[in-house]
Design an enzyme around this catalytic site. Structure first.
Site, mmCIF file in Angstrom:
data_model
loop_
_atom_site.group_PDB
_atom_site.id
_atom_site.type_symbol
_atom_site.label_atom_id
_atom_site.label_comp_id
_atom_site.label_asym_id
_atom_site.label_seq_id
_atom_site.Cartn_x
_atom_site.Cartn_y
_atom_site.Cartn_z
ATOM 1 N N LEU A 1 0.852 -1.195 0.000
ATOM 2 C CA LEU A 1 0.000 0.000 0.000
ATOM 3 C C LEU A 1 0.891 1.249 0.000
ATOM 4 C CD1 LEU A 1 -2.535 -1.341 2.624
ATOM 5 C CD2 LEU A 1 -3.024 -0.890 0.199
ATOM 6 N N CYS B 1 3.597 7.347 -4.394
ATOM 7 C CA CYS B 1 4.397 8.289 -3.585
ATOM 8 C C CYS B 1 5.679 7.656 -3.055
ATOM 9 C CB CYS B 1 3.550 8.885 -2.464
ATOM 10 S SG CYS B 1 4.516 9.658 -1.168
ATOM 11 N N CYS C 1 6.902 11.023 -4.793
ATOM 12 C CA CYS C 1 7.285 12.033 -3.787
ATOM 13 C C CYS C 1 8.507 11.642 -2.959
ATOM 14 C CB CYS C 1 6.150 12.312 -2.808
ATOM 15 S SG CYS C 1 4.513 11.958 -3.382
ATOM 16 N N HIS D 1 7.384 0.674 2.071
ATOM 17 C CA HIS D 1 6.257 -0.179 1.671
ATOM 18 C C HIS D 1 5.865 -1.126 2.808
ATOM 19 C CE1 HIS D 1 7.022 1.537 -2.107
ATOM 20 N NE2 HIS D 1 7.704 0.587 -2.689
ATOM 21 N N PHE E 1 14.232 32.744 17.145
ATOM 22 C CA PHE E 1 15.312 33.434 16.445
ATOM 23 C C PHE E 1 16.541 32.531 16.320
ATOM 24 C CE2 PHE E 1 18.979 36.255 16.423
ATOM 25 C CZ PHE E 1 18.630 37.156 15.433
HETATM 26 C C1 KPC Z 1 6.420 7.353 4.591
HETATM 27 C C2 KPC Z 1 5.506 8.328 4.015
HETATM 28 O O1 KPC Z 1 4.740 8.970 4.706
HETATM 29 C C3 KPC Z 1 5.550 8.563 2.589
HETATM 30 S S1 KPC Z 1 4.611 7.406 1.675
HETATM 31 C C4 KPC Z 1 2.972 7.804 2.142
HETATM 32 C C5 KPC Z 1 1.969 6.925 1.528
HETATM 33 S S2 KPC Z 1 0.487 7.143 2.325
HETATM 34 O O2 KPC Z 1 0.690 7.089 3.788
HETATM 35 O O3 KPC Z 1 -0.420 6.071 1.932
HETATM 36 O O4 KPC Z 1 -0.104 8.438 1.953
#
Ligand code: KPC
Length: 526
Positions: free
Chosen positions: A79, A83, A88, A138, A504
């Site tokens: 899942l 990303c 990302c 993952h 600061f």
């Molecule tokens: C580790 C992380 O937060 C980046 S990958 C995020 C996938 S999810 O939590 O399903 O949006």
């Protein structure tokens, strides 16, 4: 070891064990679906989430937490979606590498920095570093979703939608009251001769297929991805040329970009050696069996060939919606994005769509909140999500953040606008070592022009902050809260900002600058 799938419902799997399982799926040792379905729950599913990326995972988690029954299906053995796999997370790794490389080059041979060794700067090495570690993220997604969030899921299986209440996966038919589609988007590949040659990559194939270290690159397109990956490539010693249609950060793909922020970012990219052409038309990717260059028509009409060892596509994304148009008849717009209302409902009753597949912005907050929105509505709430306003960011070798109105937009909307800016309006970047803060202190004492840029925009009549813009390091976190302050309730005034407690020195100097001017009845820029 298994070749025909795994039923994991009754076993508890640790992060470390998931890591081995996913590694084995990746290498082909494991095959078939991973089944995590509760046989003791005889309720019909409230929703089947197709796609277990950010939208599907967060929607599922919310639904489960709210007492609903969900099933999440993903084609990958994990899942979290693209990303952590392709998008990302590698982008953030590469952007951090770009920043570190930029520092190492800037301080080459000074202080404790050795002479910069070009042979050590490698795109491929960073890609391999990412590949060596990505299954650990993952693993956590699978572990958290099952052991902590109690979600039901099927992984490593494609989902076929039969109708608005029926999905086939892993050789079984599943019925649900609703379907939530969140299968994302893919690179919109430009129709240019030669685009299929070896040596042409996008953000996804760069991760999966790069097997050499290019020393020169042409990027087709001027998207966020083009700026981010281009900055990394250049920092990693790969001479990079960006061929954009619109000036960078000035196209319709990004909203509220301040002109001065844009100018600083693009100046900084050129200062570091990136060649940027806008107003271009890419005519052909050159090469026989692999890329040797790109033929382009420049803004003055001349046609030229730019030699390169790699071409990178940075033209943006399109939704993966074709299948759902065919099977369900969901309506899409002219860019294939599924059209939804503020509840995430499509035109087909009981079918919702979330995340990148509904179009821009293709950002994590939107995907996750879309999932939550669909879940809340399915669970009986009347809940809407308006993502027309949001804080935005990208990376060059800097972290670039902005929220609210640009100065130009504010002047169009309000009669009396002031800015608090660093360096102040009209002061050349190199004249003062400001802003200086965490991440730019050494630059402040050596390269004052590189310390970044920041601007807060106020409607001087109401005294409210209406926009904030930042180039530097470490402000991304704060911009989440600035977004909330600007867009929630009555907003925030310069006087309230003057009451805040700055730490600061800090990445954004907005509080201290606000206090310098807040005493005045008639506000002035600074
Ligand atoms: C580790 C992380 O937060 C980046 S990958 C995020 C996938 S999810 O939590 O399903 O949006």
């Amino acid at each position: 070891m298994t070749t025909d799938g795994m039923d994991i419902r009754d076993i508890s799997i640790s992060n470390a064990e998931w890591r081995v399982i996913i590694d084995d799926f990746e290498s082909g040792v494991n095959q078939g679906p991973i089944l995590n379905i509760d046989p003791d729950d005889d309720r019909e599913y409230d929703a089947i989430f197709i796609g277990g990326g950010a939208g599907g995972r967060f929607g599922s988690a919310y639904m489960k937490a709210a007492g609903g029954r969900q099933l999440t299906i993903d084609r990958w053995p994990f899942l979290g979606g693209s990303c952590p796999h392709l998008a990302c997370v590698p982008h953030h790794l590469f952007s951090e590498a770009a920043r570190e490389l930029d520092y190492a080059r800037t301080f080459s041979g000074r202080f404790w920095y050795p002479e910069f060794d070009e042979s050590k700067a490698s795109i491929l090495e960073m890609v391999q570093l990412f590949l060596s570690g990505r299954n650990s993220a993952h693993s956590f997604m699978n572990y958290q979703s099952k052991e902590q969030l109690g979600m039901e899921y099927i992984l490593n299986a494609s989902a076929t939608v039969i109708d608005a209440n029926t999905v086939e996966a892993a050789g079984r038919i599943f019925k649900a009251k609703n379907i939530v589609i969140g299968t994302g988007s893919s690179t919109r590949v430009p129709e240019v001769p030669g685009i299929g040659l070896k040596g042409v990559y996008d953000y996804a194939t760069l991760i999966e297929e790069l097997d050499y270290d290019p020393r020169s690159c042409v990027i087709i397109g001027g998207s966020k991805v083009a700026i981010e990956y281009g900055s990394f490539f250049q920092a990693a010693g790969c001479q990079t040329t960006i061929l954009a249609r619109s000036p960078l950060m000035a196209g319709t793909g990004l909203h509220h970009v301040d002109d001065d922020l844009r100018e600083y970012v693009v100046w900084g990219m050129r200062e570091r050696g990136i060649v940027i052409h806008d107003g271009t038309e890419t005519l052909e990717v050159l090469g026989d069996d692999r890329v040797t260059g790109v033929r382009v028509r420049l803004s003055d009409g001349t046609v030229t060939d730019i030699p390169c060892e790699m071409v990178f596509i940075g033209t943006g994304e399109r939704a993966n919606s074709d299948e759902y148009v065919k099977t369900l008849g969901v309506a899409v717009d002219d860019r294939d994005s599924i059209i939804v209302d503020a509840h995430m409902r499509t035109n087909v009753p009981g079918v919702y769509a979330i995340g990148d597949i509904i179009g821009p912005p293709m950002e994590m907050f939107k995907a996750r909140k879309c999932g939550m929105t669909a879940a809340r509505n399915i669970m009986g709430e009347d809940y809407t999500f308006d993502f027309s306003e949001y804080p935005d960011f990208l990376h060059s070798t800097y972290e670039v953040t902005w929220v609210g109105l640009s100065e130009r937009e504010a002047r169009e909307k309000y009669d009396n606008v002031i800015v608090l800016q660093m360096p102040p309006p009209g002061v050349p970047y190199g004249d003062i070592p400001l802003p200086c803060a965490d991440g730019t202190m050494m630059l402040a004492f050596t390269h004052p022009e590189r310390t970044g840029f920041q601007k807060a925009v106020f409607d001087a009549t109401s005294r409210k902050l209406v926009g904030a813009h930042h180039v530097g390091y470490g402000a991304k976190d704060g911009f989440q809260y600035l977004d909330h302050m600007i867009h929630t309730g009555d907003g925030v005034t310069i006087d309230q900002m003057a009451e805040m407690n700055e730490l600061f020195l800090n990445p954004s100097h907005f509080i201290q600058l606000a206090r310098l001017r807040a005493g005045a009845k008639d506000l002035k820029s600074l």
